[in-house]
Scaffold this motif. Structure first.
Motif, short mmCIF file in Angstrom:
data_model
loop_
_atom_site.label_atom_id
_atom_site.label_comp_id
_atom_site.label_asym_id
_atom_site.label_seq_id
_atom_site.Cartn_x
_atom_site.Cartn_y
_atom_site.Cartn_z
N LEU A 196 0.77 -1.35 -0.25
CA LEU A 196 -0.26 0.08 -0.06
C LEU A 196 0.95 1.00 0.17
CD1 LEU A 196 -3.05 0.91 -0.15
CD2 LEU A 196 -2.63 1.12 2.75
N PHE A 197 1.84 1.21 0.74
CA PHE A 197 2.63 2.75 1.07
C PHE A 197 3.89 2.11 1.04
CE2 PHE A 197 0.75 1.29 5.27
CZ PHE A 197 2.44 1.45 5.73
N GLY A 198 5.40 3.35 1.00
CA GLY A 198 6.51 2.79 0.82
C GLY A 198 7.30 3.24 -0.22
N PRO A 199 8.57 2.89 -0.90
CA PRO A 199 8.95 2.56 -1.82
C PRO A 199 8.35 2.48 -2.98
CG PRO A 199 10.58 2.84 0.35
CD PRO A 199 9.81 2.17 0.52
N SER A 200 8.55 1.28 -2.68
CA SER A 200 7.64 -0.02 -3.25
C SER A 200 6.31 0.43 -3.60
CB SER A 200 8.06 -0.97 -3.96
OG SER A 200 7.74 -1.43 -2.14
N GLY A 201 5.62 1.09 -2.37
CA GLY A 201 4.18 1.29 -2.49
C GLY A 201 2.97 2.10 -3.70
N ALA A 202 1.86 2.08 -4.01
CA ALA A 202 0.79 3.10 -4.76
C ALA A 202 1.16 4.44 -4.95
CB ALA A 202 -0.60 3.25 -3.67
N GLN A 223 -0.46 9.41 3.30
CA GLN A 223 -1.71 9.76 3.98
C GLN A 223 -2.44 8.45 3.58
OE1 GLN A 223 -4.74 11.89 2.99
NE2 GLN A 223 -2.60 12.55 4.50
N LEU A 224 -1.79 7.35 2.50
CA LEU A 224 -2.29 5.87 2.45
C LEU A 224 -1.70 4.88 4.12
CD1 LEU A 224 -0.93 5.19 -0.91
CD2 LEU A 224 -3.80 5.25 -0.13
N LEU A 235 -11.37 -1.43 11.70
CA LEU A 235 -11.16 -3.24 11.57
C LEU A 235 -11.03 -4.03 12.07
CD1 LEU A 235 -11.75 -1.76 7.68
CD2 LEU A 235 -14.20 -1.23 9.79
N GLY A 236 -9.95 -4.27 12.37
CA GLY A 236 -8.96 -4.72 13.45
C GLY A 236 -8.82 -5.40 11.95
N VAL A 237 -8.16 -4.80 10.96
CA VAL A 237 -7.74 -5.59 9.58
C VAL A 237 -6.68 -4.95 9.45
CG1 VAL A 237 -8.12 -6.28 7.08
CG2 VAL A 237 -10.18 -6.50 8.68
N SER A 238 -5.02 -6.25 9.26
CA SER A 238 -4.46 -5.08 8.50
C SER A 238 -3.74 -5.62 7.05
CB SER A 238 -2.91 -5.79 9.29
OG SER A 238 -1.53 -5.18 8.59
N ILE A 239 -3.23 -4.65 6.67
CA ILE A 239 -3.12 -4.56 5.05
C ILE A 239 -2.13 -3.43 4.30
CG2 ILE A 239 -5.71 -4.39 4.27
CD1 ILE A 239 -5.90 -1.22 3.53
N ALA A 240 -1.25 -3.44 5.30
CA ALA A 240 -0.15 -2.22 5.14
C ALA A 240 0.97 -3.50 4.00
CB ALA A 240 0.31 -2.34 6.18
N GLY A 246 -1.03 -2.09 -2.85
CA GLY A 246 -1.42 -0.28 -4.00
C GLY A 246 -1.80 -1.05 -5.05
N ALA A 247 -2.01 -1.86 -6.04
CA ALA A 247 -2.79 -1.62 -7.00
C ALA A 247 -3.85 -0.19 -7.29
CB ALA A 247 -3.50 -3.07 -7.29
#
Length: 375
Positions: A196-202, A223-224, A235-240, A246-247
């Motif tokens: 989702l984020f970071g150097p190779s993120g969206a 922001q992401l 939501l208790g969901v990890s998408i990091a 990041g698509a």
């Protein structure tokens, strides 16, 4: 040869998947009159996905007036087959729909959610959503909002987040969204594994293509990151660290978090939907390909998806070009690879000749097979 299956990706910008199928249907019977030619148009989830499915499933377009990436009214198309719907997010939030000068901080995926809602309200219980070609960076919040998800700021006001306002989300309510989608299976086609984020993120990888400069990229990445923190808290969901989150400007992560979607390789989802395994029964040969075969093709594109399912059936790859790294495809089970380029020319010159070059290459392959079979 009694049966040949042709399942090729497009040669982007020069030759469509459907055109390749039509060439095969014309050429192969000239050399093998009794051969059954099965053509399966495929796409990677971006623009052209719905068109390919309409051809493969023999369905028609469903046109819906929805909100475009800048909030403008657009007419978007998806397709249905029974209770299944195929939607490409680019139809409602694609880069070509964004006005000149717009930026991914303000664009929205709301129209994508409107397409999905239309499909569900018309009886669809399975949605295949193509992620690709987006003008957005809203983490899929816009689409979720159109499907009933509630996003609230610290003052308790409900709003539709964009890439610039993800940090304003204080509370997420999914009750209405979950009621609407009860019993609906959503599969998001995703051929990248960017986080989702970071150097190779969206933001860092894709936002520059959407008009973001370096400062904007850093802002959108932050922001992401905030969205990920809020989703985990609320939501208790990890998408990091979710591969593919990041698509499409974080739409992959939003689909998983808000809609309970499964992120799946685009080609795998497509082959499942068209029942490729059944099409393969009794096949003597499979022909696949794409514009260029390289390490990325071997790692998760059409070629690798088809190769995983054709073990034991000869698999020929016809491509626009073959990179040095293409040799790794043989380890996947590819029998042979051919480039359609008959002489060294730049793409600007060879591109317009792709159809004729593909035809000639396929004719050469058929001549060889006929000669071998006639021995």
């Amino acid at each position: 040869m009694k049966k040949c299956v042709v399942v090729s990706d497009s040669f982007k910008g020069t030759l469509s998947s459907g055109e390749i199928g039509r060439i095969a249907e014309e050429v192969i019977p000239r050399f093998f009159p009794d051969c059954q030619v099965v053509t399966i148009p495929v796409a990677d989830g971006g623009e052209g996905t719905v068109e390919c499915f309409m051809s493969a499933l023999r369905t028609g377009p469903v046109s819906v007036d929805v909100r475009g990436p800048n909030g403008q009214a657009v007419s978007a198309v998806y397709t249905r087959s029974g209770t299944k719907a195929v939607i490409e997010m680019a139809a409602a939030a694609g880069l070509p729909l964004a006005a000149a000068g717009s930026d991914p901080a303000s664009t929205t995926t709301y129209g994508v959610g409107e397409l999905m809602r239309h499909a569900v309200e018309h009886g669809c219980t399975e949605i295949l959503l193509g992620l690709g070609g987006s003008a957005t960076n809203d983490g899929g919040c816009g689409a979720a909002a159109a499907l009933g998800a509630g996003f609230y700021n610290a003052a308790g006001d409900r709003f539709i987040p964009t890439g610039a306002t993800l940090d304003q989300i204080a509370h997420i309510g999914l009750e209405d969204c979950r009621r609407l989608l009860a019993g609906v299976k959503i599969t998001a086609m995703c051929d990248i594994d960017n986080p989702l984020f970071g150097p190779s993120g969206a933001a860092y990888v894709f936002a520059p293509q959407k008009g973001a400069g370096p400062e904007m990229v850093r802002f959108l990445d932050g922001q992401l990151r905030r969205l990920s923190e809020t989703v985990e808290r609320e939501l208790g969901v990890s998408i990091a660290g979710l591969p593919g989150a990041g698509a499409a400007g974080g739409m992959g992560g939003g689909c998983a978090a808000f809609l309970g979607a499964e992120l799946k390789s685009g080609i795998e989802a497509i082959l499942d939907l068209v029942d490729f395994d059944a099409c393969l029964e009794g096949a003597d040969l499979v022909i696949t390909g794409e514009g260029r075969i390289d390490a990325q093709s071997v790692g998760g594109k059409v070629l690798s998806g088809v190769a995983r399912r054709t073990r034991g059936v000869p698999l020929i790859c016809v491509a626009g070009g073959l990179d040095d790294s293409a040799a790794a495809a043989y380890d996947l089970g590819v029998t042979a690879m051919f480039s359609i380029n008959r002489e060294p020319r730049p793409l600007a010159e060879s591109g317009p000749r792709s159809g004729e070059n593909y035809r000639r290459t396929l004719e050469d392959i058929m001549r060889l097979i006929r000669a071998v079979e006639g021995r």
